[in-house]
Design a protein around this motif. Structure first.
Motif, PDB file in Angstrom:
ATOM      1  N   TRP A 369      23.523  31.605  47.594  1.00  0.00           N
ATOM      2  CA  TRP A 369      24.749  32.398  47.420  1.00  0.00           C
ATOM      3  C   TRP A 369      25.601  31.605  46.438  1.00  0.00           C
ATOM      4  O   TRP A 369      25.979  30.451  46.742  1.00  0.00           O
ATOM      5  N   SER A 370      25.848  32.163  45.265  1.00  0.00           N
ATOM      6  CA  SER A 370      26.627  31.480  44.235  1.00  0.00           C
ATOM      7  C   SER A 370      27.956  32.209  44.063  1.00  0.00           C
ATOM      8  O   SER A 370      27.995  33.443  44.109  1.00  0.00           O
ATOM      9  N   GLU A 371      29.060  31.481  43.854  1.00  0.00           N
ATOM     10  CA  GLU A 371      30.406  32.041  44.045  1.00  0.00           C
ATOM     11  C   GLU A 371      31.335  31.581  42.939  1.00  0.00           C
ATOM     12  O   GLU A 371      31.235  30.438  42.468  1.00  0.00           O
ATOM     13  N   ILE A 372      32.252  32.423  42.540  1.00  0.00           N
ATOM     14  CA  ILE A 372      33.336  32.003  41.618  1.00  0.00           C
ATOM     15  C   ILE A 372      34.556  31.664  42.482  1.00  0.00           C
ATOM     16  O   ILE A 372      34.733  32.211  43.568  1.00  0.00           O
ATOM     17  N   PRO A 373      35.412  30.748  41.991  1.00  0.00           N
ATOM     18  CA  PRO A 373      36.505  30.239  42.841  1.00  0.00           C
ATOM     19  C   PRO A 373      37.716  31.165  42.931  1.00  0.00           C
ATOM     20  O   PRO A 373      38.854  30.750  42.779  1.00  0.00           O
ATOM     21  N   VAL A 374      37.454  32.444  43.208  1.00  0.00           N
ATOM     22  CA  VAL A 374      38.547  33.391  43.507  1.00  0.00           C
ATOM     23  C   VAL A 374      38.859  33.196  44.978  1.00  0.00           C
ATOM     24  O   VAL A 374      38.285  33.869  45.851  1.00  0.00           O
ATOM     25  N   TYR A 375      39.710  32.275  45.240  1.00  0.00           N
ATOM     26  CA  TYR A 375      39.857  31.616  46.558  1.00  0.00           C
ATOM     27  C   TYR A 375      41.291  31.738  47.035  1.00  0.00           C
ATOM     28  O   TYR A 375      42.228  31.419  46.301  1.00  0.00           O
ATOM     29  N   TRP A 376      41.462  32.384  48.260  1.00  0.00           N
ATOM     30  CA  TRP A 376      42.771  32.492  48.893  1.00  0.00           C
ATOM     31  C   TRP A 376      43.742  33.276  48.009  1.00  0.00           C
ATOM     32  O   TRP A 376      43.427  34.369  47.616  1.00  0.00           O
ATOM     33  N   THR A 377      44.917  32.718  47.685  1.00  0.00           N
ATOM     34  CA  THR A 377      46.007  33.588  47.183  1.00  0.00           C
ATOM     35  C   THR A 377      46.072  33.603  45.658  1.00  0.00           C
ATOM     36  O   THR A 377      47.028  33.119  45.054  1.00  0.00           O
ATOM     37  N   ILE A 378      45.070  34.190  45.033  1.00  0.00           N
ATOM     38  CA  ILE A 378      44.988  34.327  43.577  1.00  0.00           C
ATOM     39  C   ILE A 378      46.110  35.274  43.103  1.00  0.00           C
ATOM     40  O   ILE A 378      46.542  36.151  43.851  1.00  0.00           O
ATOM     41  N   GLN A 379      46.518  35.155  41.840  1.00  0.00           N
ATOM     42  CA  GLN A 379      47.566  36.058  41.322  1.00  0.00           C
ATOM     43  C   GLN A 379      46.905  37.364  40.875  1.00  0.00           C
ATOM     44  O   GLN A 379      46.506  37.536  39.713  1.00  0.00           O
ATOM     45  N   TRP A 380      46.827  38.297  41.795  1.00  0.00           N
ATOM     46  CA  TRP A 380      46.028  39.511  41.596  1.00  0.00           C
ATOM     47  C   TRP A 380      46.555  40.374  40.467  1.00  0.00           C
ATOM     48  O   TRP A 380      45.772  41.099  39.844  1.00  0.00           O
ATOM     49  N   GLU A 381      47.843  40.323  40.171  1.00  0.00           N
ATOM     50  CA  GLU A 381      48.409  41.245  39.174  1.00  0.00           C
ATOM     51  C   GLU A 381      48.631  40.592  37.820  1.00  0.00           C
ATOM     52  O   GLU A 381      49.273  41.162  36.949  1.00  0.00           O
ATOM     53  N   ASN A 382      48.063  39.406  37.658  1.00  0.00           N
ATOM     54  CA  ASN A 382      48.240  38.675  36.390  1.00  0.00           C
ATOM     55  C   ASN A 382      47.014  38.898  35.497  1.00  0.00           C
ATOM     56  O   ASN A 382      45.909  38.452  35.839  1.00  0.00           O
ATOM     57  N   PRO A 383      47.148  39.590  34.367  1.00  0.00           N
ATOM     58  CA  PRO A 383      45.999  39.888  33.510  1.00  0.00           C
ATOM     59  C   PRO A 383      45.249  38.647  33.054  1.00  0.00           C
ATOM     60  O   PRO A 383      44.020  38.651  32.966  1.00  0.00           O
ATOM     61  N   SER A 384      45.948  37.536  32.796  1.00  0.00           N
ATOM     62  CA  SER A 384      45.219  36.345  32.313  1.00  0.00           C
ATOM     63  C   SER A 384      44.429  35.728  33.463  1.00  0.00           C
ATOM     64  O   SER A 384      43.372  35.143  33.257  1.00  0.00           O
ATOM     65  N   THR A 385      44.916  35.900  34.702  1.00  0.00           N
ATOM     66  CA  THR A 385      44.157  35.418  35.869  1.00  0.00           C
ATOM     67  C   THR A 385      42.862  36.224  35.999  1.00  0.00           C
ATOM     68  O   THR A 385      41.782  35.676  36.224  1.00  0.00           O
ATOM     69  N   TYR A 386      43.003  37.540  35.805  1.00  0.00           N
ATOM     70  CA  TYR A 386      41.807  38.399  35.888  1.00  0.00           C
ATOM     71  C   TYR A 386      40.810  38.048  34.779  1.00  0.00           C
ATOM     72  O   TYR A 386      39.612  37.914  35.017  1.00  0.00           O
ATOM     73  N   ALA A 387      41.331  37.857  33.556  1.00  0.00           N
ATOM     74  CA  ALA A 387      40.451  37.508  32.436  1.00  0.00           C
ATOM     75  C   ALA A 387      39.721  36.210  32.706  1.00  0.00           C
ATOM     76  O   ALA A 387      38.534  36.065  32.415  1.00  0.00           O
ATOM     77  N   ASN A 388      40.414  35.271  33.314  1.00  0.00           N
ATOM     78  CA  ASN A 388      39.826  33.966  33.636  1.00  0.00           C
ATOM     79  C   ASN A 388      38.708  34.146  34.661  1.00  0.00           C
ATOM     80  O   ASN A 388      37.580  33.653  34.486  1.00  0.00           O
ATOM     81  N   ALA A 389      38.990  34.904  35.727  1.00  0.00           N
ATOM     82  CA  ALA A 389      37.977  35.127  36.774  1.00  0.00           C
ATOM     83  C   ALA A 389      36.768  35.862  36.189  1.00  0.00           C
ATOM     84  O   ALA A 389      35.616  35.502  36.461  1.00  0.00           O
ATOM     85  N   LEU A 390      37.046  36.855  35.333  1.00  0.00           N
ATOM     86  CA  LEU A 390      35.963  37.629  34.703  1.00  0.00           C
ATOM     87  C   LEU A 390      35.091  36.726  33.850  1.00  0.00           C
ATOM     88  O   LEU A 390      33.865  36.792  33.870  1.00  0.00           O
ATOM     89  N   ASN A 391      35.738  35.833  33.112  1.00  0.00           N
ATOM     90  CA  ASN A 391      34.984  34.933  32.239  1.00  0.00           C
ATOM     91  C   ASN A 391      34.135  33.963  33.042  1.00  0.00           C
ATOM     92  O   ASN A 391      32.953  33.716  32.727  1.00  0.00           O
ATOM     93  N   GLN A 392      34.690  33.434  34.130  1.00  0.00           N
ATOM     94  CA  GLN A 392      33.913  32.516  34.981  1.00  0.00           C
ATOM     95  C   GLN A 392      32.736  33.251  35.614  1.00  0.00           C
ATOM     96  O   GLN A 392      31.634  32.686  35.742  1.00  0.00           O
ATOM     97  N   LEU A 393      32.936  34.508  35.986  1.00  0.00           N
ATOM     98  CA  LEU A 393      31.852  35.306  36.551  1.00  0.00           C
ATOM     99  C   LEU A 393      30.735  35.489  35.532  1.00  0.00           C
ATOM    100  O   LEU A 393      29.552  35.267  35.812  1.00  0.00           O
ATOM    101  N   ARG A 394      31.136  35.857  34.308  1.00  0.00           N
ATOM    102  CA  ARG A 394      30.142  36.078  33.249  1.00  0.00           C
ATOM    103  C   ARG A 394      29.365  34.793  32.956  1.00  0.00           C
ATOM    104  O   ARG A 394      28.140  34.800  32.798  1.00  0.00           O
ATOM    105  N   GLU A 395      30.069  33.678  32.921  1.00  0.00           N
ATOM    106  CA  GLU A 395      29.406  32.402  32.608  1.00  0.00           C
ATOM    107  C   GLU A 395      28.496  31.958  33.745  1.00  0.00           C
ATOM    108  O   GLU A 395      27.418  31.392  33.518  1.00  0.00           O
TER     109      GLU A 395
END
Ligand code: GCU
Length: 595
Positions: A369-395
């Motif tokens: 089971w491999s996981e990205i660190p979208v952990y606990w209280t992420i800033q859900w409404e911040n576009p750059s936070t989403y872009a960061n999570a998306l990029n880590q997922l893709r990588e």
């Protein structure tokens, strides 16, 4: 005004902010390691990057300047500065850096036998948390996210002699980061994984996927990068005398499918095959296992047969020494312990581990089971936070898409319910399905009380994942261990459930009666009451108790017991097995119900 759906806006922003260079695969023929001693400069005020008015310097530390005359004033000097070992976090290398969070500059000089017609890429296995990279004083680019590889093309910049790489590594936490400000693991900073120069032909295999579509049929795709995109590409598995040749289109892409009588990869038979892909002047070669993974109702099917995932969680903590694990030996130790425990599965929490771990899991036969660190209280409404999570997922996906051991991509851990969070995670799930349709998607969710003896799993995210993950701590954070004896579980989805965390803490060697907290006997008692409860859950298809080995955490301060360690390990960080290890081992060894 027509409002674009929230996730659509997020995806647009995600796509724009994440346009990265290709992350060149290490399986190319020619790579030159830059591992070893790098000079470093501690820079808490980023004096090497900003002037005293906090304006970016045109001639910061990245210029690696030397005084030209005896009157010249240069207030830094990499070559007379001390060194850190790369790969390696800085916290565990120097006492004064144990708690350091901020910028540290790294510098490495190298010569390179430049050849005409080849391309060169500088590849980092990971830098935690963010990196800015220069070569010979010229900025190559930036990367954010502490656990995935990235690379920059350096063909034009590299000279025969006297090259120098400068990296500004910064592990400061932030509200909008991924992970965010608070985590229950140590914020190990720096060039935590290997650095190498990858040499490729002018046109090379940028990315590829090879997997088992169904028994006897291999399928996949290739993507070329370079001036000559329309090439014949051959894919072969010599051991079974299987091969195919395809033509890439004008975008450099091609799909393929061919017959191959391979024996499927499984934990009991982790069969790997040498796969060779050639295109133009480029050849990549790696060992790949072939298997299918899917769900059927509440069952997980490996190669078409129900399987129960007997797992354990693991943090990327180095056994026997503190700091980030990063070597093949670390991987062999940690995953060897998991096999000894009787596991066929490991949850690599809470971020993509180094590639030695997934390679070793392929070889030893452990599903991952491999996981990205979208952990606990992420800033859900911040576009750059989403872009960061998306990029880590893709990588994460790009790096391990050919690892048979990886069967689950996890989007998140213990994230609080809410619409913005749901939209954010649905966006990540969409991206994961698009990037890789060959694996199951999950997340570690939370449960809720229905009443005093009924626990309910009905997180709305459950509708959008393939496998439900749920963390529960009955007997530790939630009542006494005996509470588990009377608890019933209700699950709102007809999907497989993995109990992705449970457990209790005890330092190794701390003994007493089982009512005394922090003793090995208390931890053992938690497991002895958890296991029968879990066995009563009909849709349970796996479990990964928390955790294989004790790990450092800034949130664990109890003197003499925790000392900045989370002690829920079944094994101490010095390799000593606690009593609870044997309780779980006995359960897994006697467990023969694959459903
Ligand atoms: C949580 C969390 C872990 C943490 C664990 C604990 O479930 O997911 O990261 O370490 O609990 O409290 O020990």
């Amino acid at each position: 005004m027509h409002r674009l759906p929230f996730t659509f806006v997020l995806c647009l922003i995600g796509a724009r902010l994440c346009a990265q260079e290709p992350v060149v695969n290490t399986s190319h023929g020619h790579s030159t390691s830059l591992d070893g001693a790098w000079n470093f400069i501690i820079d808490p005020y980023e004096n090497g990057y900003y002037d005293y008015r906090r304006q970016p310097l045109p001639d910061g530390f990245f210029k690696n300047e030397k005084p030209r005359t005896k009157s010249d004033r240069v207030e830094y000097d990499f070559d007379t500065s001390p060194t850190l070992s790369v790969p390696g976090d800085w916290n565990s290398q120097l006492k004064e850096l144990f708690l350091y969070e901020g910028t540290i500059w790294y510098k490495k000089s190298f010569d390179y036998p430049v050849k005409n017609g080849t391309r060169l890429f500088l590849r980092f296995g990971a830098v935690n948390y963010s990196a800015v990279v220069w070569l010979n004083g010229e900025k190559l680019g930036e990367h954010t996210g502490g656990f995935t590889p990235f690379s920059f093309e350096i063909t034009r910049q590299v000279k025969e002699r006297g090259n120098f790489v400068v990296v500004k590594a910064d592990n400061k936490r932030c509200l909008e980061c991924v992970p965010t400000l608070i985590t229950d693991w140590w914020n190990y900073g720096g060039l935590t994984r290997s650095v190498a120069i990858i040499e490729t032909p002018g046109t090379f295999l940028e990315d590829y996927a090879v997997h088992l579509k169904k028994a006897g049929e291999i399928s996949g795709w290739v993507k070329l990068n370079g001036p000559r995109l329309q090439e014949r590409v051959s894919v072969e598995i010599p051991e079974v005398n299987a091969r195919i040749s395809v033509q890439t289109d004008d975008s450099g892409s091609a799909r393929f499918a061919f017959r191959a009588e391979v024996s499927p990869w499984s934990p009991d038979h982790p069969r790997l095959y040498r796969v060779r892909i050639s295109a133009g002047g480029d050849t990549v070669s790696e060992k790949i296992g072939f298997r299918t993974i899917e769900t059927e109702g509440t069952k997980i099917l490996l190669n078409g047969r129900p399987v129960f995932l007997k797992g354990i969680c693991i943090h990327e903590e180095a056994p026997f020494r503190s700091g980030r694990a990063n070597s093949r030996e670390d991987a062999l130790t940690l995953l060897g312990w998991a096999k000894e425990l009787g596991c066929n599965f490991v949850r690599l929490a809470h971020y993509p581990h180094n590639e030695q771990m997934t390679l070793m899991a392929d070889s030893l036969g452990l599903m991952v089971w491999s996981e990205i660190p979208v952990y606990w209280t992420i800033q859900w409404e911040n576009p750059s936070t989403y872009a960061n999570a998306l990029n880590q997922l893709r990588e994460m996906i790009a790096r391990d898409r050919n690892r048979a051991s990886v069967v689950l991509w996890s989007m998140a851990n213990e994230t609080p319910l809410g619409d913005a969070r749901l939209q954010f995670l649905k966006g990540l799930l969409r991206e994961a399905r698009h990037s890789d349709s060959t694996r199951l998607l999950t997340a570690a969710m939370e449960r809720r009380y229905l009443d005093r003896t009924t626990e309910m799993i009905d997180d709305p995210l459950g509708e959008f994942v393939d496998v439900l993950g749920c963390n529960e701590y009955i007997g530790w954070y939630d009542g006494t261990p005996e509470k588990a004896d009377s608890v019933q579980w209700k699950v709102a989805f007809n999907k497989p459930l993995i109990m992705s965390e449970l457990g209790g803490e005890a330092p190794y060697g701390n003994h007493g009666d089982s009512l005394t907290i922090w003793t090995e006997e208390f931890q053992e008692r938690v497991y002895r009451h958890q296991i029968p409860m879990l066995s009563r859950i009909p849709s349970l298809s796996g479990m990964s108790p928390w955790i294989l080995m004790d790990f450092r955490s800034p949130r664990r301060q109890l003197p003499g017991i925790q000392d900045f360690h989370n002690r829920k390990g079944l094994i101490s960080d010095r390799g000593q097995k606690k009593k609870a290890f044997y309780v779980l081992q006995e359960f897994y060894k006697s467990f023969n119900k694959d459903h």
